[in-house]
Design an enzyme around this catalytic site. Structure first.
Site, mmCIF file in Angstrom:
data_model
loop_
_atom_site.group_PDB
_atom_site.id
_atom_site.type_symbol
_atom_site.label_atom_id
_atom_site.label_comp_id
_atom_site.label_asym_id
_atom_site.label_seq_id
_atom_site.Cartn_x
_atom_site.Cartn_y
_atom_site.Cartn_z
ATOM 1 C CG ASP A 104 58.738 1.388 49.076
ATOM 2 O OD1 ASP A 104 58.417 2.297 49.372
ATOM 3 O OD2 ASP A 104 58.561 0.774 48.234
HETATM 4 N N1 URA Z 1 57.593 2.811 43.892
HETATM 5 C C1 URA Z 1 57.704 2.026 44.652
HETATM 6 O O1 URA Z 1 56.863 0.751 44.756
HETATM 7 N N2 URA Z 1 58.610 1.963 45.697
HETATM 8 C C2 URA Z 1 59.286 3.094 45.648
HETATM 9 O O2 URA Z 1 60.289 3.180 46.634
HETATM 10 C C3 URA Z 1 59.102 4.152 44.883
HETATM 11 C C4 URA Z 1 58.336 4.013 43.654
#
Ligand code: URA
Length: 245
Positions: A104
Site C-alpha cells: 500500500d
Molecule cells: N497487507 C496490507 O494490508 N497492506 C500492505 O501493503 C501489504 C499487506
C-alpha cells in the site's frame, strides 16, 4: 546475444547509451576492447565484460530489492502520485521491471521488482506459498493466545473470505509480526481489523528467503546478488538457467 542488447537488458543503460560507450572504446570483453555493438557474446557469464574498467555482470533477467518508503504507489506509472519507478535508475526501469505484488501507499519495506514474468507470477501466487513477514504497529488491546490461535487456524474476513493459516507473533509496545503466504488486497490491515485492532504502521521486512538489506535507506534499491536470485528461484522451484542469471 549482441553485446549492446546484453548490456541494455542487464540495466546498464539504454541501447543508444551503450552503443556510444562501445564506440568510444569503453567496453571490453575478455580483456579486448570491442567497438562493434553487434559483437556476439557467448552467453551470460561466459565472458567478463567491463564498462570503463568496471566488471559488469550480465543478467538474463533483472530483479531489484527496493526499500519502499511511505508516500509512493506500487506501480510503474501513475498520472497523479509518485511511484516506485521514480526511485529506480531509469536504465533499470527501461528493462521492463514489474513489482512483485503490491504494498500500500503507506506501507514501507521490502518490495521486489523483476522483469522475469514467470518468477513474478510464482512469487505472487499463493500456490507457491512464499512467506512474507510484516511488522506492524497497532491500536487496540494486546493480543491473546486465542488471537494467535485464530490466525494459525485461518481467519475468516467479514466478507466471508477464508484465509490461509498465518503466524502472529506479538511483540512488546504495541508491535507484532505477521507471517503470511497470501497477498490479498490490504490483507494485513483487514486481518488485524477483523480482530478488533487497527494497523497504524506497516513494514515488510522478509519476502521468502530474502530479508530487507539494512544498508538500504528508505527509497534506496539494489540488484539482487547471484546467491539471492538463486535462493528466490529455488523458493518457487524454478530451475537455474544454463548460464546463471
Ligand atoms: N497487507 C496490507 O494490508 N497492506 C500492505 O501493503 C501489504 C499487506
Amino acid at each position: 546475444m549482441r553485446l549492446d542488447r546484453a548490456l541494455a537488458n542487464s540495466g546498464y543503460g539504454s541501447r543508444s547509451e551503450i552503443r556510444k560507450l562501445i564506440r568510444l572504446g569503453q567496453v571490453t570483453v575478455a580483456g579486448e576492447v570491442i567497438r562493434d555493438p553487434a559483437f556476439p557474446l557467448g552467453g551470460p557469464a561466459a565472458e567478463t565484460v567491463r564498462i570503463s574498467g568496471q566488471e559488469r555482470l550480465l543478467h538474463d533477467h533483472l530483479t531489484v530489492m527496493l526499500n519502499k518508503p511511505a508516500g509512493c504507489v506500487t506501480a510503474m506509472e501513475d498520472s497523479r502520485l509518485p511511484t516506485v519507478a521514480d526511485l529506480l535508475p531509469p536504465a533499470w526501469v527501461r528493462t521492463g521491471l514489474v513489482p512483485v505484488g503490491r504494498l500500500d501507499r503507506d506501507t514501507t519495506g521490502l518490495l521486489l521488482l523483476t522483469n522475469d514474468g514467470t518468477l513474478n507470477h510464482r512469487l505472487a501466487s499463493p500456490r507457491w506459498g512464499v512467506w512474507k513477514i510484516y511488522r506492524f504497529r497497532y491500536d487496540g488491546p494486546e493480543w491473546t493466545p486465542g488471537d494467535v490461535a485464530a490466525f494459525a487456524a485461518g481467519l475468516t474476513l467479514p466478507d466471508g473470505r477464508r484465509l490461509k493459516p498465518a503466524r502472529l507473533v506479538p511483540r512488546s509496545g504495541g508491535v507484532a509480526d505477521l507471517m503470511l503466504h497470501e497477498g490479498k488486497f490490504h490483507q494485513v490491515k483487514r486481518m488485524v481489523r477483523t480482530c478488533g485492532r487497527e494497523v497504524t504502521r506497516l513494514h515488510r521486512h522478509t519476502f521468502g528467503p530474502l530479508t530487507l538489506d539494512e544498508n538500504l535507506a528508505a527509497g534506496a534499491s539494489r540488484l539482487l546478488t547471484a546467491d539471492e536470485t538463486k535462493a528466490l528461484r529455488a523458493a518457487v522451484q524454478m530451475d537455474e538457467p544454463a548460464g546463471g542469471s
